[in-house]
Design an enzyme around this catalytic site. Sequence first.
Site, mmCIF file in Angstrom:
data_model
loop_
_atom_site.group_PDB
_atom_site.id
_atom_site.type_symbol
_atom_site.label_atom_id
_atom_site.label_comp_id
_atom_site.label_asym_id
_atom_site.label_seq_id
_atom_site.Cartn_x
_atom_site.Cartn_y
_atom_site.Cartn_z
ATOM 1 N N ASP A 178 2.802 -1.067 -17.939
ATOM 2 C CA ASP A 178 1.488 -0.969 -18.648
ATOM 3 C C ASP A 178 1.477 -1.635 -19.693
ATOM 4 O O ASP A 178 2.103 -2.693 -19.866
ATOM 5 C CB ASP A 178 1.613 0.502 -19.197
ATOM 6 C CG ASP A 178 0.372 1.286 -19.252
ATOM 7 O OD1 ASP A 178 -0.228 2.121 -18.475
ATOM 8 O OD2 ASP A 178 -0.323 0.672 -20.234
ATOM 9 N N HIS A 192 -1.993 2.857 -25.147
ATOM 10 C CA HIS A 192 -2.147 3.279 -23.594
ATOM 11 C C HIS A 192 -0.956 3.191 -22.737
ATOM 12 O O HIS A 192 -0.648 4.499 -21.990
ATOM 13 C CB HIS A 192 -2.760 2.231 -22.658
ATOM 14 C CG HIS A 192 -3.444 2.246 -21.484
ATOM 15 N ND1 HIS A 192 -2.638 2.278 -20.175
ATOM 16 C CD2 HIS A 192 -4.740 2.664 -20.960
ATOM 17 C CE1 HIS A 192 -3.565 2.354 -19.291
ATOM 18 N NE2 HIS A 192 -4.680 2.727 -19.703
ATOM 19 N N SER A 195 -6.669 6.011 -15.796
ATOM 20 C CA SER A 195 -5.405 5.644 -16.250
ATOM 21 C C SER A 195 -4.622 6.663 -16.549
ATOM 22 O O SER A 195 -3.414 6.998 -16.487
ATOM 23 C CB SER A 195 -5.590 4.887 -17.478
ATOM 24 O OG SER A 195 -5.831 3.420 -17.289
#
Lengths: 87, 623
Positions: free
Chosen positions: B32, B93, B416
């Site tokens: 990620d 994220h 996600s």
Amino acid sequence: TKDDQDKQVYIVYMGALPARVDYMPTSHHTSLLQDVTGESAIENRLVRSYKRSFNGFAARLTESEREILASMEEVVSVFPSKKLKLQ
Amino acid sequence: TTTSWDFMGLKQGKGSKRNLSIESDTIIGVIDSGVYPESDSFSGKGFGPPPKKWKGVCKGGKNFSCNNKLIGARYYTPKTEGLPESARDNMGHGSHTASTAAGNAVKDVSFYGLGNGTVRGGVPAARIAVYKVCDPGDPGCTTDGILSAFDDAIADKVDLITISIGGDDSSLFEVDTIAIGAFHAMAKGILTVNSAGNSGPQPSTLSSVAPWIFTVAASNTNRGFVTKVVLGNGKTIDGRSINSFDLNGTKYPLVYGKSASSSCSAASARFCAPGCLDSRLVKGKIVLCDSANNPDEAQAMGAVASITKSSIADVGSIFSFPVSVLLEADYNTVISYMNSTKNPKATVLKSETTFKQTAPVIASYSSRGPNTIIPDILKPDITAPGSEILAAYSPYAPPSKSDTRHVKYSVLTGTSMSCPHVAGVAAYIKTFHPHWSPSMIKSAIMTTAWPMNASTTPMAEFAYGAGHVDPITAIHPGLVYEANKSDHITFLCGLNYSGKKLRLISGESSNCAKEQAKSLPRNLNYPSMTAQVSTTKPFKVTFRRTVTNVGMANATYKAKVVGSKLKVKVVPNVLSFKSLYEKKSFTVTVSGRSLHAESLVSAHLIWSDGFHSVRIPIVVYAS
């Protein structure tokens, strides 16, 4: 149209690592690149090697160099590195 | 995650059965945007040394320290102007997904008071290995970097990979980076969990199509955030957003974007398009905008707040100042109040939390099937919470566009977020069955999923796959559908992968046997059955499947088919087992009248021994 000298990063996927204990992935990748580019110094061509879990490398190639590599017996596929997105 | 795990029954602490010693030996690889290593979610306090099997390293770059929770870090991102080269998360994220999969339990966490609860991962005792492949701006997440991350994660001996990254379209496997990495992970017994994408609700919008990948769609939970608008006439209207700003109920003059511009046509100004609003006309007021896409424009021009319109009603976002997003009908109520009132005023309240939201409902944004590369493999596979998830974040990233705040926990929405939920559940299941293969874990989760409501979900199984993940039931699936590396090689043979390609990918010198070359993709031993048929004539298709007994040694399962639109015959329809891990095969024949184009008909095959209910979808559709 891109002239032949334009290079972009391609991924050269070569499948599973050969089981042979004497197989040296990085030197194989280097010699493939030297053959295809005709250059002995390939440091600024080789972006990264895949050598721990499967076989392949990423390199800056021209379109014609890409085609030569894609036709080689030891290469599965050659495709442009592209940008993916977080989802 | 302050509510999503409770929503699906995985209670915190002693509330759920855990195998802590094995959970602590589990390593989740997160490919990620890196993590914020100082987060409490990744603290190493109370953890012993990394598991013996760990072969990775901590090479997170300058000022990046690992610990016994965050045991590994590597980065593959090129030097970006203004950003240190490191595995540090500059986007928020990666911290979010890593903490959702395996973050520590951290009490009393909220986003400025909203969503308060205990943030935690599916397996809080597990370890995290970070493989950073994304940074803000260009080039974002490059596939050459992603492939390197897979190369390392597999060799580092992680147990499972979660990757919430994807492309806009699907590709053939040999040029699909995530499919390539996941294939070699599967060959080494590592399950790869991948987000389905956020290009829904249109059909054929998902890019994660390989059968050896676990593809995750997104749904909501029962918790929602409501942001009320109160008009000068006292009327209150519910809107969506995650608004932490408090105007203390003060009412401000209302102005419509359409009439607050001196440089754009009304057609542009009504959307508050960049450069259109005149600060003299909006300063100190609440601006009405026909779109929620440019909220910071009004803020930049001095507006106090904004009320916007959107057709998407199922998700709220964070904004850099008070915003409430209304559905069209409610928005028009505000417009007509404004047009009929001499000095129209309103206020936007701080968001409130509601727990009465109908759930699970598939999210509008979640990408849909059918699978454009392999029509007879159902994708997505499973659904998990992806909307309005509160989890760890990085103070290096703004919580929303033009936002000056810095937070360690924030609310994000997307597949996600649903992906690491399934990764957490897969790791949880694996702690009870450490020797199960990736396909067995995937089967256990799919065959025990909560059914989802086809009547309220356009495209049904192409939206939610087998249904919503149920971590507790998945521990005891009863039977599993296994597909190992050689089954996938046979699958590839059936797709005309042969000669050098197959030999290289499989690493074996063998070519496809005749039998293999004739195999049909729909006969891969997958925990769902799908067939694309022509629209012009009645259809009759067969599926061959084999189940492995992982329930009681002596067990007899009877087949039942639910869903009347398909004629389904199961032979044999009784399977008797005498031992654990015994395998039994059966054939399913599905027939029906011709289908309209782009229509799908589904049923469910359920094997039951009176205790376990092993349920898989059967989907027939016309292209």
